[in-house]
Design a protein around this motif. Structure first.
Motif, mmCIF file in Angstrom:
data_model
loop_
_atom_site.group_PDB
_atom_site.id
_atom_site.type_symbol
_atom_site.label_atom_id
_atom_site.label_comp_id
_atom_site.label_asym_id
_atom_site.label_seq_id
_atom_site.Cartn_x
_atom_site.Cartn_y
_atom_site.Cartn_z
ATOM 1 N N ALA A 232 0.845 -1.199 0.000
ATOM 2 C CA ALA A 232 0.000 0.000 0.000
ATOM 3 C C ALA A 232 0.876 1.242 0.000
ATOM 4 O O ALA A 232 1.852 1.327 0.747
ATOM 5 C CB ALA A 232 -0.927 -0.003 1.203
ATOM 6 N N HIS A 233 0.517 2.209 -0.832
ATOM 7 C CA HIS A 233 1.268 3.451 -0.960
ATOM 8 C C HIS A 233 0.302 4.617 -0.923
ATOM 9 O O HIS A 233 -0.816 4.537 -1.435
ATOM 10 C CB HIS A 233 2.039 3.481 -2.289
ATOM 11 N N VAL A 234 0.736 5.721 -0.324
ATOM 12 C CA VAL A 234 -0.041 6.966 -0.295
ATOM 13 C C VAL A 234 0.813 8.066 -0.897
ATOM 14 O O VAL A 234 1.983 8.223 -0.519
ATOM 15 C CB VAL A 234 -0.450 7.342 1.146
ATOM 16 N N VAL A 235 0.260 8.811 -1.852
ATOM 17 C CA VAL A 235 0.986 9.909 -2.472
ATOM 18 C C VAL A 235 0.115 11.154 -2.496
ATOM 19 O O VAL A 235 -1.114 11.082 -2.617
ATOM 20 C CB VAL A 235 1.455 9.575 -3.911
ATOM 21 N N TRP A 236 0.764 12.301 -2.374
ATOM 22 C CA TRP A 236 0.103 13.607 -2.423
ATOM 23 C C TRP A 236 0.423 14.255 -3.750
ATOM 24 O O TRP A 236 1.590 14.356 -4.140
ATOM 25 C CB TRP A 236 0.581 14.468 -1.268
ATOM 26 N N CYS A 237 -0.611 14.693 -4.469
ATOM 27 C CA CYS A 237 -0.444 15.320 -5.780
ATOM 28 C C CYS A 237 -1.104 16.694 -5.780
ATOM 29 O O CYS A 237 -2.318 16.804 -5.547
ATOM 30 C CB CYS A 237 -1.063 14.453 -6.873
ATOM 31 N N SER A 238 -0.319 17.729 -6.036
ATOM 32 C CA SER A 238 -0.838 19.090 -6.067
ATOM 33 C C SER A 238 0.009 19.909 -7.028
ATOM 34 O O SER A 238 1.196 19.612 -7.232
ATOM 35 C CB SER A 238 -0.791 19.711 -4.676
ATOM 36 N N ALA A 239 -0.588 20.930 -7.609
ATOM 37 C CA ALA A 239 0.217 21.917 -8.322
ATOM 38 C C ALA A 239 1.108 22.627 -7.302
ATOM 39 O O ALA A 239 0.730 22.753 -6.127
ATOM 40 C CB ALA A 239 -0.681 22.922 -9.038
ATOM 41 N N PRO A 240 2.274 23.111 -7.700
ATOM 42 C CA PRO A 240 3.186 23.705 -6.726
ATOM 43 C C PRO A 240 2.763 25.069 -6.217
ATOM 44 O O PRO A 240 3.085 25.444 -5.084
ATOM 45 C CB PRO A 240 4.505 23.789 -7.492
ATOM 46 N N ASP A 241 2.044 25.822 -7.035
ATOM 47 C CA ASP A 241 1.697 27.199 -6.687
ATOM 48 C C ASP A 241 0.274 27.272 -6.134
ATOM 49 O O ASP A 241 -0.511 26.343 -6.301
ATOM 50 C CB ASP A 241 1.825 28.096 -7.928
ATOM 51 N N PRO A 242 -0.091 28.365 -5.464
ATOM 52 C CA PRO A 242 -1.460 28.493 -4.937
ATOM 53 C C PRO A 242 -2.428 28.991 -6.000
ATOM 54 O O PRO A 242 -2.047 29.640 -6.973
ATOM 55 C CB PRO A 242 -1.299 29.525 -3.821
ATOM 56 N N ARG A 243 -3.694 28.666 -5.821
ATOM 57 C CA ARG A 243 -4.722 29.217 -6.695
ATOM 58 C C ARG A 243 -5.083 30.620 -6.212
ATOM 59 O O ARG A 243 -4.685 31.036 -5.132
ATOM 60 C CB ARG A 243 -5.952 28.315 -6.716
ATOM 61 N N GLY A 244 -5.840 31.333 -7.046
ATOM 62 C CA GLY A 244 -6.200 32.702 -6.685
ATOM 63 C C GLY A 244 -5.225 33.699 -7.280
ATOM 64 O O GLY A 244 -4.307 33.349 -8.014
ATOM 65 N N GLY A 245 -5.396 34.967 -6.926
ATOM 66 C CA GLY A 245 -4.618 36.017 -7.556
ATOM 67 C C GLY A 245 -3.377 36.461 -6.823
ATOM 68 O O GLY A 245 -2.596 37.249 -7.345
ATOM 69 N N ALA A 246 -3.169 35.980 -5.582
ATOM 70 C CA ALA A 246 -2.024 36.434 -4.789
ATOM 71 C C ALA A 246 -0.830 35.507 -4.975
ATOM 72 O O ALA A 246 -0.980 34.317 -5.277
ATOM 73 C CB ALA A 246 -2.398 36.493 -3.313
ATOM 74 N N SER A 247 0.365 36.063 -4.804
ATOM 75 C CA SER A 247 1.568 35.235 -4.839
ATOM 76 C C SER A 247 1.682 34.450 -3.542
ATOM 77 O O SER A 247 1.037 34.767 -2.532
ATOM 78 C CB SER A 247 2.804 36.104 -5.011
ATOM 79 N N LEU A 248 2.539 33.439 -3.557
ATOM 80 C CA LEU A 248 2.757 32.654 -2.343
ATOM 81 C C LEU A 248 3.276 33.539 -1.218
ATOM 82 O O LEU A 248 2.833 33.428 -0.071
ATOM 83 C CB LEU A 248 3.726 31.502 -2.637
ATOM 84 N N ALA A 249 4.203 34.448 -1.529
ATOM 85 C CA ALA A 249 4.750 35.333 -0.498
ATOM 86 C C ALA A 249 3.667 36.221 0.093
ATOM 87 O O ALA A 249 3.636 36.465 1.309
ATOM 88 C CB ALA A 249 5.875 36.183 -1.086
ATOM 89 N N GLN A 250 2.754 36.701 -0.729
ATOM 90 C CA GLN A 250 1.656 37.531 -0.229
ATOM 91 C C GLN A 250 0.744 36.732 0.698
ATOM 92 O O GLN A 250 0.273 37.244 1.715
ATOM 93 C CB GLN A 250 0.857 38.105 -1.400
ATOM 94 N N LEU A 251 0.505 35.465 0.359
ATOM 95 C CA LEU A 251 -0.335 34.623 1.209
ATOM 96 C C LEU A 251 0.339 34.335 2.543
ATOM 97 O O LEU A 251 -0.321 34.326 3.590
ATOM 98 C CB LEU A 251 -0.663 33.317 0.492
ATOM 99 N N VAL A 252 1.641 34.109 2.509
ATOM 100 C CA VAL A 252 2.364 33.902 3.769
ATOM 101 C C VAL A 252 2.228 35.135 4.652
ATOM 102 O O VAL A 252 1.916 35.042 5.846
ATOM 103 C CB VAL A 252 3.847 33.584 3.506
ATOM 104 N N ASP A 253 2.477 36.308 4.086
ATOM 105 C CA ASP A 253 2.406 37.538 4.875
ATOM 106 C C ASP A 253 0.994 37.788 5.395
ATOM 107 O O ASP A 253 0.815 38.296 6.518
ATOM 108 C CB ASP A 253 2.873 38.727 4.031
ATOM 109 N N ALA A 254 -0.020 37.433 4.591
ATOM 110 C CA ALA A 254 -1.401 37.706 4.986
ATOM 111 C C ALA A 254 -1.925 36.699 5.998
ATOM 112 O O ALA A 254 -2.676 37.060 6.912
ATOM 113 C CB ALA A 254 -2.301 37.714 3.752
ATOM 114 N N TYR A 255 -1.531 35.426 5.871
ATOM 115 C CA TYR A 255 -2.193 34.381 6.654
ATOM 116 C C TYR A 255 -1.270 33.420 7.396
ATOM 117 O O TYR A 255 -1.659 32.863 8.424
ATOM 118 C CB TYR A 255 -3.095 33.540 5.738
ATOM 119 N N TYR A 256 -0.075 33.167 6.872
ATOM 120 C CA TYR A 256 0.686 32.017 7.351
ATOM 121 C C TYR A 256 2.010 32.368 8.029
ATOM 122 O O TYR A 256 2.867 31.499 8.194
ATOM 123 C CB TYR A 256 0.992 31.065 6.181
ATOM 124 N N ALA A 257 2.190 33.604 8.433
ATOM 125 C CA ALA A 257 3.486 34.017 8.988
ATOM 126 C C ALA A 257 3.890 33.180 10.196
ATOM 127 O O ALA A 257 5.079 32.951 10.439
ATOM 128 C CB ALA A 257 3.437 35.497 9.367
#
Length: 298
Positions: A232-257
């Protein structure tokens, strides 16, 4: 090779059937709803009936592998108890029926909600908000389903661990592919045009992850067709970047600091680690919003 796809008339099911046919495989489907435009021969029946899978095998023959997609998709459209009970019932019917018939390859469409998210618990920014425990998100992120949909997926992953074992006498290869929010072409195009920082409720607890439907189908097809060790194997598959109009850095500053690993996410440009999918399946996403924006800007 011949493969069975459950939920073959749905969005991901149709994309997976097409991906397998394009690879030169024979495909049959099973779905609770008839579709005159189905891409493959399809048995119409409910997987809540434990005799449906044997009937499908009697009609089409025992396949080389089964991709199981057919489940309730969240707890917004049905009561939580019903989602858990019926998802587990369908999953057991499919997997035990397939293994008892001698099928040695199973692929299961699992979910990010085994470890993050839960759309009925988005919450507002503040005490009610749910944050990822750490970055990067991967299949090693601790499981913490917040609803019975995610719980049904996690319980099925654990069941496949035992079903794949030699001790149960099956010795199969079972791959659970954890998928995020899936985008069709129209949603992908909308997100290309999005601007500004999105409201946290629209995916913040899931790190605004996404995947184009065709990339999800490719991952599921590889889970069926690639050379993969037994077990049995489990794998995670996602696009590398976030959806929506903000950059990853903007999302970190807004929500994930304050989320551990957020600084490294800024440096790497991604909230996600899908290296296991690349290693096991040879999979990488092709439809990436950041790449499409860059091409548009040239």
């Amino acid at each position: 090779m011949r493969y069975l796809v459950t939920g073959s008339n749905g969005g991901l099911g149709t994309a997976l059937v097409r991906a397998l046919l394009d690879r030169g495989h024979a495909v049959v489907g099973v779905d609770s709803v008839a579709n005159g435009d189905a891409l493959c021969p399809t048995h119409v029946g409910t997987l809540l009936d434990p005799y449906t899978i044997p009937r499908v095998f009697d009609r089409f023959g025992v396949p080389d592998g089964v991709a199981h997609l057919a489940n309730h998709t969240n707890t917004m459209h049905a009561p939580q108890e019903l989602v858990l009970r019926e998802n587990l019932s369908m999953n057991v019917s499919v997997f035990i029926g397939a293994l008892q018939a001698g099928v040695k390859r199973l692929a299961f469409s699992s979910s990010i909600q085994t470890m993050l998210g839960g759309i009925e618990r988005w919450g507002e920014i503040g005490d009610g908000a749910i944050y990822p425990p750490a970055f990067p998100v991967s299949e090693r992120t601790p499981a913490r389903p917040s609803n019975t949909y995610g719980l049904s997926k996690l319980m099925t992953e654990h069941a496949l661990e035992h079903a794949a074992s030699e001790m149960m006498g099956f010795g199969a290869t079972c791959v659970s592919v954890r998928l995020p929010f899936l985008m069709r072409d129209q949603a992908f195009e909308r997100n290309l045009k999005a601007e500004g920082t999105p409201d946290y409720r629209w995916g913040g607890c899931e790190a605004f992850c996404y995947l184009h439907m065709d990339d999800a189908a490719d991952a599921m097809a590889r889970a069926l067709t690639q050379e993969i060790p037994k077990g049995a194997h489990v794998v995670w598959c996602s696009a590398p970047d976030p959806r929506g109009g903000a950059s990853l850095a903007q999302l970190v500053d807004a929500y994930y600091a304050d989320v551990p690993g957020s600084d490294e996410a800024k440096r790497s440009g991604s909230f996600h680690d899908c290296s296991r999918a690349a290693e096991l399946l040879g999979w990488t996403p092709e439809r990436v919003l950041a790449d499409a924006r860059a091409q548009t800007e040239r």
